[in-house]
Design a protein around this motif. Sequence first.
Motif, PDB file in Angstrom:
ATOM      1  N   TRP A  52     -23.042  55.084  66.836  1.00 20.67           N
ATOM      2  CA  TRP A  52     -22.909  56.410  66.242  1.00 20.67           C
ATOM      3  C   TRP A  52     -24.126  57.302  66.497  1.00 20.67           C
ATOM      4  O   TRP A  52     -24.411  58.215  65.734  1.00 20.67           O
ATOM      5  N   TYR A 108     -20.923  61.128  67.902  1.00 18.38           N
ATOM      6  CA  TYR A 108     -19.645  60.649  67.363  1.00 18.38           C
ATOM      7  C   TYR A 108     -19.954  59.608  66.323  1.00 18.38           C
ATOM      8  O   TYR A 108     -20.811  58.747  66.567  1.00 18.38           O
ATOM      9  N   PRO A 109     -19.284  59.652  65.190  1.00 20.59           N
ATOM     10  CA  PRO A 109     -18.302  60.653  64.765  1.00 20.59           C
ATOM     11  C   PRO A 109     -18.968  61.976  64.392  1.00 20.59           C
ATOM     12  O   PRO A 109     -20.175  62.031  64.136  1.00 20.59           O
ATOM     13  N   ASN A 110     -18.148  63.025  64.340  1.00 23.84           N
ATOM     14  CA  ASN A 110     -18.658  64.351  64.011  1.00 23.84           C
ATOM     15  C   ASN A 110     -17.668  65.054  63.067  1.00 23.84           C
ATOM     16  O   ASN A 110     -16.690  64.453  62.644  1.00 23.84           O
ATOM     17  N   GLN A 122     -15.514  67.306  63.644  1.00 22.24           N
ATOM     18  CA  GLN A 122     -14.170  67.408  64.210  1.00 22.24           C
ATOM     19  C   GLN A 122     -13.413  66.096  64.029  1.00 22.24           C
ATOM     20  O   GLN A 122     -12.195  66.100  63.806  1.00 22.24           O
ATOM     21  N   THR A 123     -14.119  64.964  64.100  1.00 21.25           N
ATOM     22  CA  THR A 123     -13.495  63.661  63.867  1.00 21.25           C
ATOM     23  C   THR A 123     -12.947  63.605  62.440  1.00 21.25           C
ATOM     24  O   THR A 123     -11.824  63.150  62.218  1.00 21.25           O
ATOM     25  N   ARG A 183     -14.493  53.792  61.437  1.00 18.79           N
ATOM     26  CA  ARG A 183     -15.414  54.734  60.794  1.00 18.79           C
ATOM     27  C   ARG A 183     -15.646  54.466  59.319  1.00 18.79           C
ATOM     28  O   ARG A 183     -15.643  55.378  58.492  1.00 18.79           O
TER      29      ARG A 183
END
Length: 170
Positions: A37, A41-43, A45-46, A97
């Motif tokens: 990470w 990512y993740p961000n 938008q995720t 996640r």
Amino acid sequence: MIEQIEFRQATPEDASAIWEILQQAIRRRKEDGSTQWQNGYPNEQTVESDIQREIAHVATLNGKVVASAALVFNDEPTYDVIDGAWLTQGDFLVVHRIAVSDEVAGKGVAKKFFTYFEEFAKENQVFSIKIDTNFDNLAMLSILEKWGYTYCGEIQVSDGARKAFEKVLK
């Protein structure tokens, strides 16, 4: 205190809390020396996508979001090719996640979340959970070992190999 944990599908109103928790987890991974990470990512938008796809789930304590995860049935193309072998070939729940807030880290929330994952899978008549993590994510590797997940091999994601695990539910 932790006994009051409740679980539910995330709503659009949870997005900022989920993103804040993910940022804390990203920082912890870095502090632990993990490369997981650390590439954007993740961000945000995720998070938005997970909520729109209705795969985002949260744990709440007294109504406050304290943990999040994405739960997906069967749809994980990176799991199609594994250097090793999965335990089963049927339907499965993928857990992605997983993140716990700094506020409750180390207080058993992840343990309760893993119980929720199993209950959620069974409620949907699915008896296999698959998950992957980075080789250097020692916290998650420890959790997976404690929860009886079996190491099945390696899968490839955009930034390299991941250790892949499966648990067959009874």
